[in-house]
Design a protein around this motif. Structure first.
Motif, PDB file in Angstrom:
ATOM      1  N   LYS A 189      52.786  47.134  35.823  1.00 42.62           N
ATOM      2  CA  LYS A 189      53.614  46.341  34.907  1.00 42.62           C
ATOM      3  C   LYS A 189      53.087  44.921  34.705  1.00 42.62           C
ATOM      4  O   LYS A 189      53.474  44.240  33.757  1.00 42.62           O
ATOM      5  CB  LYS A 189      55.056  46.296  35.403  1.00 42.62           C
ATOM      6  CG  LYS A 189      55.259  45.621  36.754  1.00 42.62           C
ATOM      7  CD  LYS A 189      56.758  45.586  37.104  1.00 42.62           C
ATOM      8  CE  LYS A 189      56.981  44.879  38.436  1.00 42.62           C
ATOM      9  NZ  LYS A 189      58.415  44.800  38.784  1.00 42.62           N
ATOM     10  N   VAL A 190      52.203  44.469  35.626  1.00 41.90           N
ATOM     11  CA  VAL A 190      51.607  43.129  35.489  1.00 41.90           C
ATOM     12  C   VAL A 190      50.091  43.264  35.644  1.00 41.90           C
ATOM     13  O   VAL A 190      49.550  43.165  36.752  1.00 41.90           O
ATOM     14  CB  VAL A 190      52.155  42.139  36.554  1.00 41.90           C
ATOM     15  CG1 VAL A 190      51.641  40.731  36.280  1.00 41.90           C
ATOM     16  CG2 VAL A 190      53.674  42.163  36.584  1.00 41.90           C
ATOM     17  N   PRO A 191      49.361  43.510  34.553  1.00 36.32           N
ATOM     18  CA  PRO A 191      47.912  43.738  34.624  1.00 36.32           C
ATOM     19  C   PRO A 191      47.117  42.585  35.248  1.00 36.32           C
ATOM     20  O   PRO A 191      46.071  42.803  35.868  1.00 36.32           O
ATOM     21  CB  PRO A 191      47.514  43.951  33.160  1.00 36.32           C
ATOM     22  CG  PRO A 191      48.768  44.398  32.487  1.00 36.32           C
ATOM     23  CD  PRO A 191      49.872  43.674  33.177  1.00 36.32           C
ATOM     24  N   ASP A 192      47.594  41.342  35.055  1.00 37.67           N
ATOM     25  CA  ASP A 192      46.848  40.200  35.592  1.00 37.67           C
ATOM     26  C   ASP A 192      47.396  39.735  36.936  1.00 37.67           C
ATOM     27  O   ASP A 192      47.180  38.599  37.355  1.00 37.67           O
ATOM     28  CB  ASP A 192      46.853  39.036  34.591  1.00 37.67           C
ATOM     29  CG  ASP A 192      48.258  38.532  34.289  1.00 37.67           C
ATOM     30  OD1 ASP A 192      49.235  39.241  34.622  1.00 37.67           O
ATOM     31  OD2 ASP A 192      48.386  37.435  33.719  1.00 37.67           O
ATOM     32  N   ALA A 193      48.069  40.633  37.655  1.00 40.82           N
ATOM     33  CA  ALA A 193      48.670  40.281  38.951  1.00 40.82           C
ATOM     34  C   ALA A 193      47.625  39.797  39.952  1.00 40.82           C
ATOM     35  O   ALA A 193      47.828  38.799  40.648  1.00 40.82           O
ATOM     36  CB  ALA A 193      49.423  41.480  39.529  1.00 40.82           C
ATOM     37  N   ALA A 194      46.491  40.501  40.004  1.00 39.86           N
ATOM     38  CA  ALA A 194      45.452  40.147  40.984  1.00 39.86           C
ATOM     39  C   ALA A 194      44.935  38.731  40.765  1.00 39.86           C
ATOM     40  O   ALA A 194      44.704  37.983  41.720  1.00 39.86           O
ATOM     41  CB  ALA A 194      44.301  41.145  40.903  1.00 39.86           C
TER      42      ALA A 194
END
Length: 225
Positions: A189-194
């Motif tokens: 749900k959050v692709p840029d989490a990393a």
């Protein structure tokens, strides 16, 4: 609307979990450096001996911890030692044991170098005044070596804090482990989490280590003058 990575940091108890992981990292590092300092000073005094056999044994111990990666030692103490002695050791205790042994080796070498850098004139004067070996170290060599030891100890503390990132490999829940858990549970749900989670962890390591690195450099420059 899809959450952004920065919102993920403040979602639920994510920020608190990262800070708790950071506290665990700091505890492992500072307990290790405290015990390493105490026993490392003793090891350094022994290492400064003129006895060739003693120096050879101390040198061998030092080289073992310099040559073999810390990660290998963590695996040895976590997987092999408990099985060999049929005991149960937590990952935190294993991490502290390994870092203490590493600290003893490094601080011992720093201490040995500091003691040997003191001019022989100081020892000769103390011995001429009737000091025995214990008094020589207690009142002359160790106090004079202290200024030379501190910058190296501060640098080692910084290295140890950074190296604690390896404890995730033996299941210790530190800053990196918490970050991985948050990323894995939100990656869809959050692709840029990393990017945001690891960026925040980078910032934490920076604000902890950079001041210590500057302190060590400033102390070294000040005392060298």
């Amino acid at each position: 609307m899809q959450n952004t990575g920065i919102e993920l940091l403040f979602e639920g108890n994510n920020l608190l979990r990262i800070l708790e992981g950071t506290l665990n990292t700091i505890q492992i590092a500072f307990i290790s450096i405290f015990l390493g300092l105490i026993f490392g000073l003793i090891f350094g005094i022994i290492y400064s001996s003129k006895n060739k056999t003693v120096r050879l044994i101390c040198r061998l111990y030092l080289e073992i911890f310099r040559i073999i990666p810390i990660l290998v030692w963590l695996f040895v103490f976590y997987f092999i030692v408990p099985k060999f002695f049929n005991i149960d050791i937590s990952g935190e205790i294993v991490a502290i044991c390994v870092f203490v042994l590493w600290g003893i080796a490094e601080i011992g070498d720093i201490t040995r170098g500091a003691i040997e850098s003191i001019t022989k004139h100081n020892s000769d004067v103390a011995l001429a005044l009737g000091f025995n070996k214990l008094q020589l170290y207690k009142y002359i060599l160790i106090p004079l070596s202290f200024k030379r030891i501190i910058p190296g100890v501060v640098n080692l503390t910084t290295r140890m804090i950074k190296t604690t990132s390896l404890v995730v490999m033996i299941g210790v829940v530190d800053t990196i482990k918490v970050g991985q858990q948050i990323i894995e549970s939100n990656v869809l749900k959050v692709p840029d989490a990393a990017f945001w989670i690891y960026g925040f962890i980078f910032f934490i390591y920076f604000i902890i280590c950079y001041p210590m690195s500057k302190l060590a450099k400033n102390l070294e420059n000040k005392w060298n003058k």
